[in-house]
Write a protein that holds these residues in place. Structure first.
Motif, mmCIF file in Angstrom:
data_model
loop_
_atom_site.group_PDB
_atom_site.id
_atom_site.type_symbol
_atom_site.label_atom_id
_atom_site.label_comp_id
_atom_site.label_asym_id
_atom_site.label_seq_id
_atom_site.Cartn_x
_atom_site.Cartn_y
_atom_site.Cartn_z
ATOM 1 N N UNK A 1 18.377 -1.184 -3.006
ATOM 2 C CA UNK A 1 18.011 -2.437 -3.448
ATOM 3 C C UNK A 1 16.168 -2.662 -2.530
ATOM 4 N N UNK A 2 15.418 -2.587 -3.293
ATOM 5 C CA UNK A 2 15.030 -2.793 -2.537
ATOM 6 C C UNK A 2 13.909 -4.002 -1.370
ATOM 7 N N UNK A 3 14.771 -3.944 -0.470
ATOM 8 C CA UNK A 3 14.369 -4.365 1.103
ATOM 9 C C UNK A 3 15.141 -3.417 1.648
ATOM 10 N N UNK B 1 0.727 -1.249 -0.049
ATOM 11 C CA UNK B 1 -0.266 -0.018 0.571
ATOM 12 C C UNK B 1 1.167 1.515 -0.030
ATOM 13 N N UNK B 2 0.687 2.571 -0.078
ATOM 14 C CA UNK B 2 0.878 3.468 -0.267
ATOM 15 C C UNK B 2 2.161 4.164 0.586
ATOM 16 N N UNK B 3 1.883 3.652 2.218
ATOM 17 C CA UNK B 3 2.641 3.917 3.056
ATOM 18 C C UNK B 3 3.817 2.820 2.901
ATOM 19 N N UNK B 4 4.309 2.192 1.508
ATOM 20 C CA UNK B 4 5.614 1.457 2.120
ATOM 21 C C UNK B 4 6.582 2.758 1.394
ATOM 22 N N UNK B 5 5.793 3.400 0.467
ATOM 23 C CA UNK B 5 6.944 4.801 0.622
ATOM 24 C C UNK B 5 7.473 5.273 1.727
ATOM 25 N N UNK B 6 6.581 5.404 2.492
ATOM 26 C CA UNK B 6 7.465 5.582 3.972
ATOM 27 C C UNK B 6 8.530 5.333 4.620
#
Length: 457
Positions: free
Chosen positions: A141-143, A131-136
């Motif tokens: 390297x994607x981790x 969800x959008x909180x991923x950018x929080x």
């Protein structure tokens, strides 16, 4: 600018009013897998109940380690920044505490960990669902990244504009919400992890609400950090004091280092916290042993705001975490407690000394490399304090030299803590200082019945 006296409380261990913990108050501290989860039940209402004690101790501000909802007793793993941990209380309890503190002329400083939060927070659960909180949350390297690789402490992507708005920028942001409730100042956990640009932005937005001080946890040379914030937790002092008193740093070298750091940092150091111990380190008596008084004297007399870790003033002991986080031993609060009386005398001296609260620092050159001495003065020599530390096992005959033009021949300096006196000889100071001792010397007010060398000075 003026230094203040602070008092640090680890909320779970100070005083319990509601008894919401999962561990009996009298249970000894143990170091095992569950030590971070044991809740003894200290709470905000309990702290409010003891404000009279803080008032009598005569402190200026109270610093609480984090109080937001979390999964641990230290609460540096916040699940949210908008809600107080129910074990501690609620917004009403915090507001009542703030009002009671303010009614007793005590300010409140709250702790906030912005670099990381709990991996069990709703934000992170949503991030795992893409969800959008991923950018929080910070990624490499994607981790996701974790503070010092602790998987419970996932790092925040503080460059994210929406997150900045939520945490400190918007009028309804977390930090502004609690500041508007009455919180006076903030301590930023892991301030070094936030970086200079983020710190500058936080300071700008919090200062927009008033004169709210921002103190950063920085385990480094103070100079650059205090140009941005009001001050830091001055662990740089701590290591100098520790190494000098354990014999690995000669007093003459300690003097040179202190002169350099104070010159480089300037008087903004007055707002920095002079630290000797905390929830992260062994307590004073465990670190300094029989020389603990020498350490505390330096804590109170070097430029800065001395911070007392709860229980130190009554002689509490405790080794490394978790043992330094024992419950407050209220039974030791007694008029005959020698440690408490020593702290009260030192606090009273500090509160009544313009030199110690506002004064400049002057290097003092001693005839003996094993003596540390320095001088604090604000405006008048009458309020000046000469601090002499002898950490050696030998009594010392000392002669001291420093830049004070009003040290007039044949006058004396008296010690606030003993009957020891030093003698002024042609602008230098002579006398004796016993082994493993200290002196805080002031100009003796009157040498003669009618004559005063200072009558026109």
């Amino acid at each position: 600018m003026e230094a203040k006296i602070g008092y640090q409380i680890f909320p779970d261990r100070f005083y319990s009013y509601y008894h919401r913990g999962n561990t009996d108050w009298n249970t000894p501290i143990t170091n095992d897998f569950n030590s971070g989860k044991r809740l003894y039940g200290g709470d905000l209402k309990g702290i409010e109940e003891k404000v009279s004690y803080l008032k009598e101790l005569n402190i200026d501000f109270l610093y609480l380690t984090p109080i937001f909802e979390s999964n641990s007793n230290h609460r540096y793993d916040a699940k949210t920044y908008f809600k107080i941990d129910p074990v501690l209380g609620d917004e009403i309890d915090l507001k009542n505490l703030i009002d009671t503190l303010h009614n007793n002329n005590i300010e409140l400083c709250l702790d906030i960990a912005l670099n990381h939060m709990s991996n069990e927070s709703d934000w992170f659960k949503n991030a795992l669902k893409n969800k959008k909180e991923k950018d929080f949350f910070r990624q490499e390297n994607g981790n996701f990244t974790y503070w010092r690789d602790h998987k419970s402490l996932v790092e925040l992507n503080l460059e994210n504009k929406e997150l900045q708005n939520l945490l400190w920028q918007d009028e309804n942001s977390a930090m502004k919400k609690w500041t508007k409730l009455g919180v006076d100042h903030w301590r930023l956990d892991c301030a070094y992890d936030l970086g200079f640009d983020i710190l500058k932005d936080i300071v700008i937005h919090l200062k927009s609400l008033g004169n709210h001080e921002i103190i950063g946890e920085v385990w480094a040379y103070p100079k650059d950090w205090i140009q941005i914030m009001d001050g830091i937790m001055n662990y740089y002092y701590t290591v100098i004091i520790k190494n000098m008193l354990n014999g690995t740093l000669k007093p003459i070298t300690a003097s040179q280092i202190l002169k350099k750091v104070i010159f480089d940092s300037g008087m903004k150091l007055l707002k920095s916290w002079n630290m000797l111990s905390s929830h992260d380190s062994p307590r004073i008596k465990n670190v300094f042993g029989k020389k603990w008084k020498l350490a505390v004297v330096m804590q109170f007399t070097l430029p800065g705001s001395p911070l007392i870790y709860y229980g130190e003033e009554i002689g509490m002991e405790g080794d490394h975490d978790p043992f330094c986080r024992g419950v407050m031993e209220w039974e030791k609060v007694d008029k005959d407690n020698e440690t408490l009386n020593f702290y009260k005398k030192l606090i009273n001296l500090f509160k009544n000394s313009e030199a110690l609260k506002k004064g400049k620092y002057y290097e003092v050159i001693a005839n003996d490399d094993n003596i540390l001495a320095y001088y604090r003065k604000y405006k008048s020599i009458k309020d000046g304090n000469l601090i002499v530390i002898n950490p050696s096992n030998e009594d010392k005959e000392i002669q001291l030299y420093f830049e004070e033009s009003l040290l007039l021949d044949a006058m004396h300096l008296s010690d606030h803590f003993s009957d020891n006196e030093l003698y002024i000889e042609m602008g230098s100071i002579k006398g004796k200082i016993p082994a493993n001792s200290f002196g805080i010397f002031y100009m003796k007010p009157k040498e003669y019945e009618t004559y005063s060398a200072y009558k026109r000075l």
